[in-house]
Structures are given as structure tokens and as C-alpha cells.
Design a protein around this motif. Structure first.
Motif, mmCIF file in Angstrom:
data_model
loop_
_atom_site.group_PDB
_atom_site.id
_atom_site.type_symbol
_atom_site.label_atom_id
_atom_site.label_comp_id
_atom_site.label_asym_id
_atom_site.label_seq_id
_atom_site.Cartn_x
_atom_site.Cartn_y
_atom_site.Cartn_z
ATOM 1 N N ILE A 53 0.828 -1.198 0.000
ATOM 2 C CA ILE A 53 0.000 0.000 0.000
ATOM 3 C C ILE A 53 0.869 1.256 0.000
ATOM 4 O O ILE A 53 0.583 2.229 -0.698
ATOM 5 C CB ILE A 53 -0.962 -0.003 1.215
ATOM 6 N N ARG A 54 1.967 1.220 0.759
ATOM 7 C CA ARG A 54 2.832 2.408 0.811
ATOM 8 C C ARG A 54 3.362 2.765 -0.575
ATOM 9 O O ARG A 54 3.448 3.947 -0.928
ATOM 10 C CB ARG A 54 4.008 2.176 1.765
ATOM 11 N N TYR A 55 3.736 1.752 -1.358
ATOM 12 C CA TYR A 55 4.222 2.048 -2.704
ATOM 13 C C TYR A 55 3.166 2.788 -3.525
ATOM 14 O O TYR A 55 3.483 3.706 -4.278
ATOM 15 C CB TYR A 55 4.601 0.754 -3.432
ATOM 16 N N ARG A 56 1.911 2.381 -3.360
ATOM 17 C CA ARG A 56 0.829 2.968 -4.149
ATOM 18 C C ARG A 56 0.643 4.449 -3.841
ATOM 19 O O ARG A 56 0.438 5.258 -4.742
ATOM 20 C CB ARG A 56 -0.474 2.200 -3.868
ATOM 21 N N VAL A 57 0.731 4.820 -2.562
ATOM 22 C CA VAL A 57 0.470 6.218 -2.196
ATOM 23 C C VAL A 57 1.737 7.062 -2.201
ATOM 24 O O VAL A 57 1.667 8.284 -2.340
ATOM 25 C CB VAL A 57 -0.239 6.319 -0.824
ATOM 26 N N GLU A 58 2.905 6.422 -2.032
ATOM 27 C CA GLU A 58 4.148 7.191 -1.973
ATOM 28 C C GLU A 58 4.697 7.507 -3.364
ATOM 29 O O GLU A 58 5.259 8.587 -3.586
ATOM 30 C CB GLU A 58 5.199 6.430 -1.164
ATOM 31 N N TRP A 59 4.552 6.580 -4.307
ATOM 32 C CA TRP A 59 5.129 6.806 -5.628
ATOM 33 C C TRP A 59 4.604 8.080 -6.309
ATOM 34 O O TRP A 59 5.405 8.833 -6.898
ATOM 35 C CB TRP A 59 4.934 5.604 -6.543
ATOM 36 N N PRO A 60 3.320 8.401 -6.272
ATOM 37 C CA PRO A 60 2.887 9.660 -6.898
ATOM 38 C C PRO A 60 3.595 10.887 -6.345
ATOM 39 O O PRO A 60 3.858 11.844 -7.072
ATOM 40 C CB PRO A 60 1.378 9.703 -6.606
ATOM 41 N N ARG A 61 3.923 10.869 -5.062
ATOM 42 C CA ARG A 61 4.639 11.989 -4.462
ATOM 43 C C ARG A 61 6.094 12.018 -4.944
ATOM 44 O O ARG A 61 6.648 13.085 -5.221
ATOM 45 C CB ARG A 61 4.597 11.895 -2.940
ATOM 46 N N LEU A 62 6.728 10.848 -5.055
ATOM 47 C CA LEU A 62 8.078 10.779 -5.604
ATOM 48 C C LEU A 62 8.086 11.211 -7.062
ATOM 49 O O LEU A 62 8.969 11.960 -7.505
ATOM 50 C CB LEU A 62 8.617 9.351 -5.472
ATOM 51 N N ARG A 63 7.099 10.748 -7.806
ATOM 52 C CA ARG A 63 7.016 11.115 -9.229
ATOM 53 C C ARG A 63 6.877 12.623 -9.393
ATOM 54 O O ARG A 63 7.544 13.224 -10.252
ATOM 55 C CB ARG A 63 5.812 10.401 -9.861
#
Length: 229
Positions: free
Chosen positions: A16-26
Motif C-alpha cells: 500500500i505504501r508504494y501505491r500512495v508514496e510513488w505519486p509523491r516521488l514522481r
């Protein structure tokens, strides 16, 4: 095929963390020039490095991971990529020369390290002058105990205090893992098999929020984008 469908429409608690964190990294990657070399300190499974390379945010990647079992997972995920170099080692003593990378990132790592000042200094040591650092860490208050953390989290002021003495300027701050997402996660944990698969729609409720709304919803994650002098 069934597993592939699950992965497309559902997420396990661990991802789940990957799903919500990646847009912020992107979003952070899109604010800076494409990296010739991207260094990931504490790369875990290598998922964010893979996404950065696939997304064209870096030409080459160097991923460092300390934990042996996790390093083997990263090797399975990234080992066949000619644009990725994998190193098993410590963020307290990065085996790279000064000024190796155009961009460095470290995601949810510093909170596990007692001497986080040394780890931060190593990240910035391998960063070229004028380069950028993308850092994510937990943001207090912590919604549940985590024995692996040596500190509860970092505020924006904490990140400034850690990185500005190293010649870094904070350019951008963002937030993720809102309390709404965490509450949905914890409710799913009470379902049969601990909610082994959580519908993507429940996670994406966070990604549709604006930055101020995410910040107002007691986020458990914070991102800082820095530039080196």
C-alpha cells in the motif's frame, strides 16, 4: 493469471505504501532535471528505483541495500537491468566516491538508523554539487507502534535541521499515507486473512486529494526535495 488480476485491482498491506508514496516521488522527479545517475540509499526491494528508471527519470541507477534477504529480493527485481548497479552495504559507509550521483533518494530509511546525521551526510557526500535529494520519512504522530523505528518521525523543521547544515536547500515538501488511508488499512486488517488484498479504490482515495488536504489529514509520511549548493 489469477495472481496477475489480484495485483492489478488489489494491493497487499505490504505494498500500500508504494501505491500512495510513488505519486509523491514522481511529482518530485518531475520538478528536477533527468538524472544521469540516480543513487537510492536503502533501496529495499528496488521498486522505486525500477519505477524511476522505467519512467525515464534517470539514465542509470545505483541501489544500495543493507539487509541480506531484502537485497536478494532487490536482485531478483533489478538484477537483469543493464541500467541498474546493485550494492549490498550500509548507508553509514556508502562505497562510492564523492559526487557520484546527480540525484539521491532515500525512502523510509533514516528513521531506522540511530546515527541519522551520518547517514544523511553520506547521502549528500555522493551527490554532485547542484544535484537534488529526494527524502521520505515518517511524519508524527505515529498511528501504531513500530519496533523498527528509532524515532517516531520527522517534521518539515526536522528535515531542514538535518539537511540544511549539509549545504542543502529545501525546495518542496509533500505528504502521503494520510490518516484516512491508515484507518482503512487498519479496518482491512480485521477482515478474514487480515485483509490480505485491499481494493485499489480504497487506497486511491488518498491520491485524489490535493497537497493541503493530505497535509491536513494527519499524514504518516513526508517528502522533502532538496538542492545541493
Amino acid at each position: 493469471m489469477l495472481r496477475s488480476l489480484f495485483r492489478r485491482f488489489c494491493y497487499t498491506q505490504n505494498t500500500i505504501r508504494y501505491r500512495v508514496e510513488w505519486p509523491r516521488l514522481r511529482d518530485a522527479f518531475e520538478k528536477i532535471p533527468r538524472a544521469g545517475v540516480l543513487f537510492d540509499g536503502g533501496a529495499g526491494s528496488g521498486e522505486f528505483m525500477r519505477k524511476a528508471l522505467v519512467g525515464g527519470y534517470a539514465e542509470k541507477g545505483i541501489a544500495l541495500e543493507f539487509d541480506e534477504p531484502t537485497f536478494q529480493v532487490m536482485r531478483a527485481n533489478l538484477g537483469r537491468r543493464p541500467d541498474a548497479t546493485l550494492i549490498q552495504g550500509s548507508l553509514l559507509e556508502v562505497p562510492l566516491p564523492d559526487h557520484t550521483a546527480d540525484v539521491v533518494m532515500s525512502t523510509q530509511v533514516l528513521e531506522h538508523i540511530e546515527d541519522h546525521q551520518k547517514a544523511a551526510s553520506e547521502l549528500i557526500r555522493v551527490l554532485k554539487p547542484g544535484g537534488h535529494a529526494i527524502i521520505t520519512v515518517p511524519h508524527p504522530p505515529e498511528p501504531f507502534p513500530n519496533d523498527g523505528h528509532v524515532r517516531e518521525g520527522y517534521t518539515e523543521e526536522d528535515l531542514r535541521a538535518l539537511f540544511e547544515p549539509l549545504g542543502m536547500t529545501l525546495l518542496h515538501t509533500d505528504y502521503f499515507l494520510t490518516r484516512g488511508t491508515v484507518n482503512r488499512f487498519m479496518k482491512a486488517d480485521k477482515l478474514p486473512v487480515h485483509g490480505a488484498f485491499v481494493p485499489v479504490a480504497l487506497i486511491d482515495a488518498e491520491t485524489s486529494l490535493g497537497p493541503e488536504d493530505r497535509r491536513a489529514d494527519l499524514p504518516f509520511g513526508i517528502l522533502g526535495l532538496f538542492k545541493k549548493a
